[in-house]
Scaffold this motif. Sequence first.
Motif, PDB file in Angstrom:
ATOM      1  N   GLU A  20      49.035  43.081  48.904  1.00  0.00           N
ATOM      2  CA  GLU A  20      47.716  43.126  48.132  1.00  0.00           C
ATOM      3  C   GLU A  20      47.639  42.035  47.195  1.00  0.00           C
ATOM      4  O   GLU A  20      46.300  41.450  46.941  1.00  0.00           O
ATOM      5  N   GLU A  23      46.191  39.071  49.455  1.00  0.00           N
ATOM      6  CA  GLU A  23      45.061  39.549  49.881  1.00  0.00           C
ATOM      7  C   GLU A  23      43.988  39.140  48.777  1.00  0.00           C
ATOM      8  O   GLU A  23      42.703  38.776  49.057  1.00  0.00           O
ATOM      9  N   LEU A  24      44.319  39.531  47.564  1.00  0.00           N
ATOM     10  CA  LEU A  24      43.516  39.146  46.413  1.00  0.00           C
ATOM     11  C   LEU A  24      43.455  37.452  46.437  1.00  0.00           C
ATOM     12  O   LEU A  24      42.165  36.966  46.180  1.00  0.00           O
ATOM     13  N   LEU A  97      40.664  45.164  43.231  1.00  0.00           N
ATOM     14  CA  LEU A  97      41.875  44.971  43.827  1.00  0.00           C
ATOM     15  C   LEU A  97      42.925  44.277  42.467  1.00  0.00           C
ATOM     16  O   LEU A  97      43.995  44.736  42.190  1.00  0.00           O
ATOM     17  N   LYS A 100      43.883  47.199  40.279  1.00  0.00           N
ATOM     18  CA  LYS A 100      44.907  47.941  40.782  1.00  0.00           C
ATOM     19  C   LYS A 100      46.266  47.256  40.718  1.00  0.00           C
ATOM     20  O   LYS A 100      47.298  47.759  40.001  1.00  0.00           O
TER      21      LYS A 100
END
Length: 110
Positions: A20, A23-24, A97, A100
């Motif tokens: 994640e 991806e960010l 994101l 999160k």
Amino acid sequence: MVTTQEHDASVYERVQESGEFQELKRRFRSWTFPMTVAFLVWYLLYVVLSGWARDFMAIKVLGNINVGLILGLLQFVSTFLIAWAYSRHAEKKLDPLADKLRHEVEEQSK
């Protein structure tokens, strides 16, 4: 015994290695790098035209308003447009994101 600093460091290292987080970073870079290059090219074009195309920049468009003045003002406009576009991009693609991930870090840090 694990200290608080060691625990926090391990939490951040795990988050940094997570898919994640990667991806960010990808989403951030995929927008900011091309936009930065585009803006720098646009800015350098203005500088080059100002230095080496003086006749073109001096063309009167309306009264005393010439091409150079218009392109100079468009530098400010483009800066604000890029900032606005980044704000929208961050709100839609990055912030959810990031929020999160932040919540996950806060939970693991307790």
